[in-house]
Motif scaffolding. Structure first.
Motif, PDB file in Angstrom:
ATOM      1  N   ALA A 116       2.178   2.675  39.770  1.00 45.88           N
ATOM      2  CA  ALA A 116       1.363   2.795  38.559  1.00 45.88           C
ATOM      3  C   ALA A 116       1.185   4.258  38.173  1.00 45.88           C
ATOM      4  O   ALA A 116       1.260   4.614  36.986  1.00 45.88           O
ATOM      5  N   ILE A 117       0.979   5.085  39.162  1.00 44.65           N
ATOM      6  CA  ILE A 117       0.844   6.525  38.903  1.00 44.65           C
ATOM      7  C   ILE A 117       2.152   7.091  38.366  1.00 44.65           C
ATOM      8  O   ILE A 117       2.170   7.858  37.403  1.00 44.65           O
ATOM      9  N   LYS A 118       3.271   6.699  38.965  1.00 45.43           N
ATOM     10  CA  LYS A 118       4.577   7.235  38.570  1.00 45.43           C
ATOM     11  C   LYS A 118       4.949   6.854  37.137  1.00 45.43           C
ATOM     12  O   LYS A 118       5.388   7.701  36.344  1.00 45.43           O
ATOM     13  N   TYR A 119       4.769   5.551  36.800  1.00 45.36           N
ATOM     14  CA  TYR A 119       5.247   5.056  35.505  1.00 45.36           C
ATOM     15  C   TYR A 119       4.144   4.894  34.462  1.00 45.36           C
ATOM     16  O   TYR A 119       4.425   4.512  33.320  1.00 45.36           O
ATOM     17  N   GLY A 120       2.901   5.153  34.821  1.00 46.95           N
ATOM     18  CA  GLY A 120       1.824   5.109  33.848  1.00 46.95           C
ATOM     19  C   GLY A 120       1.380   3.720  33.452  1.00 46.95           C
ATOM     20  O   GLY A 120       0.870   3.525  32.352  1.00 46.95           O
ATOM     21  N   HIS A 121       1.533   2.735  34.326  1.00 48.12           N
ATOM     22  CA  HIS A 121       1.135   1.361  34.018  1.00 48.12           C
ATOM     23  C   HIS A 121      -0.320   1.119  34.417  1.00 48.12           C
ATOM     24  O   HIS A 121      -0.722   1.436  35.539  1.00 48.12           O
ATOM     25  N   ARG A 122      -1.109   0.544  33.521  1.00 49.47           N
ATOM     26  CA  ARG A 122      -2.482   0.161  33.837  1.00 49.47           C
ATOM     27  C   ARG A 122      -2.547  -1.265  34.402  1.00 49.47           C
ATOM     28  O   ARG A 122      -3.489  -1.596  35.115  1.00 49.47           O
ATOM     29  N   ASP A 123      -1.577  -2.100  34.045  1.00 47.16           N
ATOM     30  CA  ASP A 123      -1.457  -3.425  34.648  1.00 47.16           C
ATOM     31  C   ASP A 123      -0.392  -3.324  35.732  1.00 47.16           C
ATOM     32  O   ASP A 123       0.809  -3.214  35.451  1.00 47.16           O
ATOM     33  N   MET A 124      -0.820  -3.357  36.975  1.00 45.64           N
ATOM     34  CA  MET A 124       0.109  -3.125  38.085  1.00 45.64           C
ATOM     35  C   MET A 124       1.026  -4.307  38.367  1.00 45.64           C
ATOM     36  O   MET A 124       1.875  -4.227  39.256  1.00 45.64           O
ATOM     37  N   ARG A 125       0.890  -5.397  37.595  1.00 45.84           N
ATOM     38  CA  ARG A 125       1.903  -6.452  37.687  1.00 45.84           C
ATOM     39  C   ARG A 125       3.270  -5.886  37.307  1.00 45.84           C
ATOM     40  O   ARG A 125       4.297  -6.356  37.798  1.00 45.84           O
ATOM     41  N   ASN A 126       3.286  -4.878  36.440  1.00 48.26           N
ATOM     42  CA  ASN A 126       4.548  -4.237  36.066  1.00 48.26           C
ATOM     43  C   ASN A 126       5.216  -3.580  37.270  1.00 48.26           C
ATOM     44  O   ASN A 126       6.431  -3.337  37.252  1.00 48.26           O
ATOM     45  N   ILE A 127       4.470  -3.284  38.303  1.00 47.54           N
ATOM     46  CA  ILE A 127       5.014  -2.691  39.527  1.00 47.54           C
ATOM     47  C   ILE A 127       5.373  -3.774  40.528  1.00 47.54           C
ATOM     48  O   ILE A 127       6.497  -3.855  41.022  1.00 47.54           O
ATOM     49  N   LEU A 128       4.403  -4.622  40.838  1.00 44.49           N
ATOM     50  CA  LEU A 128       4.594  -5.551  41.955  1.00 44.49           C
ATOM     51  C   LEU A 128       5.671  -6.590  41.684  1.00 44.49           C
ATOM     52  O   LEU A 128       6.287  -7.107  42.618  1.00 44.49           O
ATOM     53  N   GLU A 129       5.930  -6.906  40.412  1.00 44.45           N
ATOM     54  CA  GLU A 129       6.953  -7.897  40.111  1.00 44.45           C
ATOM     55  C   GLU A 129       8.353  -7.412  40.484  1.00 44.45           C
ATOM     56  O   GLU A 129       9.203  -8.198  40.896  1.00 44.45           O
ATOM     57  N   ARG A 130       8.590  -6.115  40.348  1.00 46.12           N
ATOM     58  CA  ARG A 130       9.909  -5.572  40.701  1.00 46.12           C
ATOM     59  C   ARG A 130       9.964  -5.103  42.153  1.00 46.12           C
ATOM     60  O   ARG A 130      11.002  -5.220  42.814  1.00 46.12           O
TER      61      ARG A 130
END
Length: 388
Positions: A116-130
Motif C-alpha cells: 500500500a505504501i509502495k503503490y499508494g493504495h488506500r484499499d489494500m485488497r489491491n495488494i493482497l489479491e495479487r
C-alpha cells in the motif's frame, strides 16, 4: 525460456505465458492439470481448495499435442469469481457506490502495508489479491511445461516434505526416485516417513484447533542432470544461484540450502567435500553428495538436492494486532483464508519453480529451436561426458 503471470486471487482467471519452449515437444492439458491438481492437495488446506478446481485451458502455442515454438498461453479460470464480480470486476463504478470488503487493516506477515505504501493504495485488497499465494497456480502451470520437457529428456524431479513444525522425517535408504514419487503422492503431507507423516498431521490438526498455523521444510530431488550445466564464469549464470532465487521467490519461503546446507558450517572440510571417483561404465561420479549436486555453480552429475524453508502462514484465526491505515486505531487483523499449514502444497510449487530453472539452463546450453534436436544434442553430450 521465460514466463509471465497475471491475475488476482479472486479475479476472473490466472494467465501464464511461457516463451522459448522448443517446437515439436509433446504437450497436452493433462501434463499441466496433473500438476495443478497436485498443488491443491495436502492435509491442512482450507475451504478455498474445495471451491476452486484448477484446470488449465491452453490458449496458444500448442497444436495437436505438440508445441509450435511460439509463446504458450495458459488460462486457469476462477470458478468463484461470480461471487466476487462486484468486488473484483474491471469496469468503473459510480463514485457514490460503496465497495464491499475493502481492507484498511494490514495483516502482519503479509505484503499489505508495504504494498500500500509502495503503490499508494488506500484499499489494500489491491495488494493482497495479487500477493496471494493463489498466484503460484500460474507458476505451477509454467513449471509443468518445464517438467514435461525434462521428462522427455529422461530427467526426473520430485518435491516432498522433510519437516513440519519441528517434526523431521527419516528418509528411507535406497529409495528410487520413482519410489519417492509414489510414496510422497500417497501421503497427505507428502512425507516419505509414514510415522513422521502421522505426527505432522496431528500437529496440523492441533494448530487448526488453536487457530494457529505452522511451517516446515520442503525438499526437491532431481535425477538425470548431466554435469557441467550452469556456469562458473558469471554470477548470474550459476544454476544453484538461479534455483535459490526461484525458491526464495515462493510466497512465505525464508531460506534455501543445497545438500547438507547449513550443516556444512559445523563440519570440517574433509567431511563436506565429495570425493571424485571414476568407472569406465559411468565415467566420473562423486562418492557422496553432500553438496547437493553442485560445484562452482554447475551441476556435478549427482542428484540435485535443494531444501526450502516455509514460515507459518501469517493469516491466523487468532489474529495478531495491527493498525487501521485510515483511523490509526488498533485492531485485530482480518482473516482472508483458512489454511493452517500449506507446506505439502508448497512442496509441489517448489518442485515446479526448480524444474523451470533447470529446464531453462539446458535450453541455454544446447540448440533448442526444435525439441528433437535438443534431445539428440543432450544425448550426445551425455556420451561425451561419460568418455571424458
Amino acid at each position: 525460456m521465460r514466463y509471465l503471470t497475471a491475475g488476482e486471487s479472486h479475479g476472473k482467471q490466472l494467465t501464464t505465458i511461457v516463451e522459448g519452449v522448443p517446437a515439436l515437444m509433446p504437450l497436452t492439458t493433462n501434463d499441466i492439470n496433473e500438476s495443478l491438481l497436485r498443488r491443491q492437495k495436502g492435509h491442512g488446506r482450507g475451504k478455498r481448495m474445495q471451491i476452486e478446481k484448477d484446470l488449465v485451458d491452453i490458449a496458444g502455442g500448442v497444436r495437436h499435442g505438440y508445441t509450435l515454438g511460439s509463446p504458450i498461453a495458459m488460462v486457469v479460470k476462477n470458478d468463484d469469481f461470480k461471487h466476487w464480480q462486484d468486488i473484483m470486476g474491471e469496469e468503473p463504478i459510480d463514485l457514490d457506490q460503496e465497495i464491499r470488503r475493502t481492507v484498511t487493516r494490514p495483516r502482519p506477515g503479509h505484503a499489505d502495508l508495504n504494498g500500500a505504501i509502495k503503490y499508494g493504495h488506500r484499499d489494500m485488497r489491491n495488494i493482497l489479491e495479487r500477493s496471494s499465494a493463489r498466484e503460484t497456480a500460474a507458476r505451477v502451470a509454467a513449471g509443468a511445461v518445464a517438467k514435461t520437457l525434462l521428462k522427455h529428456l529422461d530427467i526426473n524431479i520430485i518435491g516432498y516434505v522433510t519437516e513440519i513444525a519441528g517434526i523431521k522425517a527419516n528418509e528411507p535408504e535406497n529409495l528410487t526416485i520413482q519410489d519417492k514419487i509414489k510414496v510422497s503422492e500417497e501421503s497427505p503431507v507428502r512425507s516419505l516417513d509414514g510415522k513422521a507423516g502421522q505426527k505432522m498431521m496431528d500437529a496440523i490438526d492441533q494448530a487448526k484447533k488453536e487457530g494457529d498455523s505452522i511451517g516446515g521444510v520442503c525438499q526437491v530431488y532431481i535425477e538425470g542432470m548431466p554435469p557441467g550445466i550452469g556456469s562458473y564464469v558469471h554470477y548470474d549464470r550459476k544454476l544453484d544461484a538461479r534455483i535459490a532465487f526461484a525458491v526464495q521467490s515462493i510466497n512465505a519461503f525464508k531460506g534455501v540450502e543445497f545438500g547438507i546446507g547449513f550443516e556444512a558450517a559445523r563440519r570440517n572440510g574433509s567431511e563436506v567435500h565429495d570425493e571424485i571417483i571414476w568407472s569406465e561404465q559411468q565415467g566420473f561420479k562423486r562418492r557422496t553428495n553432500h553438496l547437493g549436486g553442485f560445484e562452482g555453480g554447475m551441476t556435478s552429475g549427482m542428484p540435485i538436492v535443494v531444501k526450502g524453508v516455509m514460515k507459518p502462514i501469517p493469516t491466523l484465526y487468532k489474529p495478531l494486532q495491527s493498525v487501521d491505515i485510515e483511523s490509526k486505531e488498533v485492531f485485530n487483523a482480518s482473516i482472508e483464508r483458512s489454511d493452517s499449514c500449506a507446506v505439502p502444497a508448497a512442496a509441489v510449487v517448489m518442485e515446479h519453480v526448480v524444474a523451470f530453472e533447470v529446464a531453462n539452463a539446458l535450453l541455454e546450453q544446447f540448440p533448442h529451436d526444435q525439441f528433437p534436436k535438443l534431445k539428440a544434442a543432450i544425448e550426445q553430450y551425455r556420451e561425451e561426458v561419460r568418455c571424458f
